[in-house]
Write a protein that holds these residues in place. Structure first.
Motif, mmCIF file in Angstrom:
data_model
loop_
_atom_site.group_PDB
_atom_site.id
_atom_site.type_symbol
_atom_site.label_atom_id
_atom_site.label_comp_id
_atom_site.label_asym_id
_atom_site.label_seq_id
_atom_site.Cartn_x
_atom_site.Cartn_y
_atom_site.Cartn_z
ATOM 1 N N ILE A 132 0.838 -1.199 0.000
ATOM 2 C CA ILE A 132 0.000 0.000 0.000
ATOM 3 C C ILE A 132 0.874 1.251 0.000
ATOM 4 O O ILE A 132 0.590 2.224 -0.702
ATOM 5 C CB ILE A 132 -0.939 -0.011 1.221
ATOM 6 N N ARG A 133 1.956 1.232 0.775
ATOM 7 C CA ARG A 133 2.863 2.396 0.801
ATOM 8 C C ARG A 133 3.476 2.631 -0.575
ATOM 9 O O ARG A 133 3.650 3.773 -1.007
ATOM 10 C CB ARG A 133 3.966 2.180 1.840
ATOM 11 N N LYS A 134 3.804 1.554 -1.275
ATOM 12 C CA LYS A 134 4.385 1.713 -2.609
ATOM 13 C C LYS A 134 3.347 2.288 -3.572
ATOM 14 O O LYS A 134 3.669 3.143 -4.406
ATOM 15 C CB LYS A 134 4.898 0.371 -3.122
ATOM 16 N N CYS A 135 2.108 1.839 -3.443
ATOM 17 C CA CYS A 135 1.039 2.403 -4.275
ATOM 18 C C CYS A 135 0.884 3.895 -4.016
ATOM 19 O O CYS A 135 0.679 4.689 -4.944
ATOM 20 C CB CYS A 135 -0.281 1.689 -3.983
ATOM 21 N N ALA A 136 1.008 4.285 -2.738
ATOM 22 C CA ALA A 136 0.833 5.698 -2.370
ATOM 23 C C ALA A 136 1.958 6.573 -2.897
ATOM 24 O O ALA A 136 1.815 7.802 -2.922
ATOM 25 C CB ALA A 136 0.743 5.822 -0.852
ATOM 26 N N GLN A 137 3.065 5.978 -3.322
ATOM 27 C CA GLN A 137 4.144 6.746 -3.937
ATOM 28 C C GLN A 137 3.840 7.060 -5.396
ATOM 29 O O GLN A 137 4.410 7.994 -5.961
ATOM 30 C CB GLN A 137 5.465 5.982 -3.838
ATOM 31 N N VAL A 138 2.956 6.277 -5.997
ATOM 32 C CA VAL A 138 2.630 6.462 -7.410
ATOM 33 C C VAL A 138 1.535 7.509 -7.599
ATOM 34 O O VAL A 138 1.627 8.391 -8.457
ATOM 35 C CB VAL A 138 2.196 5.122 -8.039
ATOM 36 N N LYS A 139 0.481 7.423 -6.795
ATOM 37 C CA LYS A 139 -0.645 8.356 -6.837
ATOM 38 C C LYS A 139 -1.160 8.559 -5.416
ATOM 39 O O LYS A 139 -0.981 7.703 -4.554
ATOM 40 C CB LYS A 139 -1.775 7.802 -7.718
ATOM 41 N N PRO A 140 -1.835 9.692 -5.148
ATOM 42 C CA PRO A 140 -2.433 9.884 -3.829
ATOM 43 C C PRO A 140 -3.383 8.741 -3.478
ATOM 44 O O PRO A 140 -4.211 8.331 -4.303
ATOM 45 C CB PRO A 140 -3.186 11.212 -3.983
ATOM 46 N N VAL A 141 -3.263 8.228 -2.270
ATOM 47 C CA VAL A 141 -4.062 7.097 -1.811
ATOM 48 C C VAL A 141 -4.645 7.422 -0.447
ATOM 49 O O VAL A 141 -3.971 8.012 0.412
ATOM 50 C CB VAL A 141 -3.218 5.811 -1.723
ATOM 51 N N VAL A 142 -5.904 7.039 -0.232
ATOM 52 C CA VAL A 142 -6.539 7.068 1.084
ATOM 53 C C VAL A 142 -7.105 5.676 1.344
ATOM 54 O O VAL A 142 -7.713 5.081 0.446
ATOM 55 C CB VAL A 142 -7.667 8.118 1.157
#
Length: 337
Positions: A132-142
């Motif tokens: 999930i942290r890696k995904c949040a580096q690509v685009k804003p994530v909540v």
């Protein structure tokens, strides 16, 4: 002029051709720094075999995505609806994806969604924290119902609802509770178990846990056999769908609630309200969960980057007809249909 190839981009960027390919086809699988470098080199060299519009955009497109584990679960349907309402209020589109309770399918859905969306809401994510942290580096994530260090989160504070449920069981004369737990990879399942354990310890009730379980109607139905080997009379389920499946399985074996046992679900779905008997349940406000998640995500690209935050939504017990005074115990040793 010589046609620029993927190998030319790889050589100039100092990476392998396969890394270039992943950067364009699955950007979530490549580090943000490497992806940006590859795209910059590709633009400089004039490599545009992959349409520019298919790359993850850093600009505003007016579209966000939400990924849910199970669209058949009313809890997630209601969250999607509340997110959609907030998006409509802010004139933003919504892309909805389903992972079918699979972490790998959720990751694939994210990799596809980031081509088009400005940000992604992960509802009760089944992915590991590191992913999930890696995904949040690509685009804003909540994320909802899952606390991830460094990633904005909206969670249900289950403590009040769980404490009220245990106190309700105790007031009805029960001294033991069976918990029908959720999937092993669910963050909220662990939180619910911890809060239930704490509440039972405070009130002097013992707990019997059936774990892990599948958070569906069929999953609740399947746990009847195990329950009847050592019944407690009081049952609390991971969600309403499991509770309703459990009620159906017990009914097939000749036991009705609240005469033979009492049961409480979690979510307070419309299906539980319409069931017979109407299901007592811990209410988690999907309207607030979805609205807060959408507001938090939209603020990250409409109002600039914000610090990672955590917001919580309160819970409460709603008492209906599936719970009643302890009058008899389900007899042990009876066969299961």
């Amino acid at each position: 002029m010589k046609k620029v190839t993927i190998r030319d981009v790889a050589k100039a960027a100092g990476v392998s051709p396969s890394t270039v390919s992943r950067a364009f086809s699955m950007p979530g699988r490549v580090s943000p720094e490497t992806t940006k470098r590859i795209f910059a080199v590709a633009d400089e060299l004039g490599y545009h075999e992959i349409p520019i519009e298919s790359r993850p955009s850093s600009g505003h497109r007016g579209l966000i995505a939400i990924i849910v584990p199970d669209m058949a679960n009313q809890f997630f349907t209601d969250i999607v609806r509340s997110v959609q309402q907030e998006c409509a209020r802010q004139d933003v589109g919504l892309l909805v994806c389903e992972s079918r309770e699979s972490a790998s399918q959720e990751r694939k859905a994210f990799d596809r969604a980031v081509y088009y969306a400005d940000g992604v809401i992960l509802a009760s994510s089944r992915m590991p924290d590191s992913m999930i942290r890696k995904c949040a580096q690509v685009k804003p994530v909540v994320v909802t119902n899952h606390i991830i260090r460094g990633v904005p989160s909206v969670v249900s504070d289950i403590s009040d609802g769980m404490r009220q449920s245990v106190q309700h069981f105790k007031s009805l004369g029960f001294d033991r509770v069976t918990y029908l737990d959720g999937p092993a990879h669910s963050w909220s399942a662990g939180v619910c178990w911890n809060e239930l354990t704490r509440a039972c310890a405070d009130e002097g009730l013992r707990i019997k846990r059936h774990w892990p379980g599948w958070p569906t109607y069929e999953g609740g139905y399947a746990l009847v056999r195990d329950y009847l080997r050592s019944p407690t009379g009081a049952v609390l389920a991971y969600n309403d769908m499991m509770a309703l499946g459990f009620i159906a399985g017990m009914r097939k074996n000749g036991y009705e609630c609240p005469d033979a046992y009492s049961i409480i679900g979690i979510d307070d779905d419309i299906v539980g309200k319409l069931a017979w008997p109407a299901l007592s349940s811990i209410c988690r406000s999907t309207r607030m969960l979805g609205a807060k998640a959408a507001q938090m995500l939209l603020s990250r690209y409409t109002g600039g980057a914000v610090e990672a935050t955590l917001q919580s939504v309160p819970t409460r017990l709603v008492v209906r007809d599936s719970t009643g005074p302890r009058s008899q115990r389900v007899p042990k040793g009876r066969g299961v249909v």
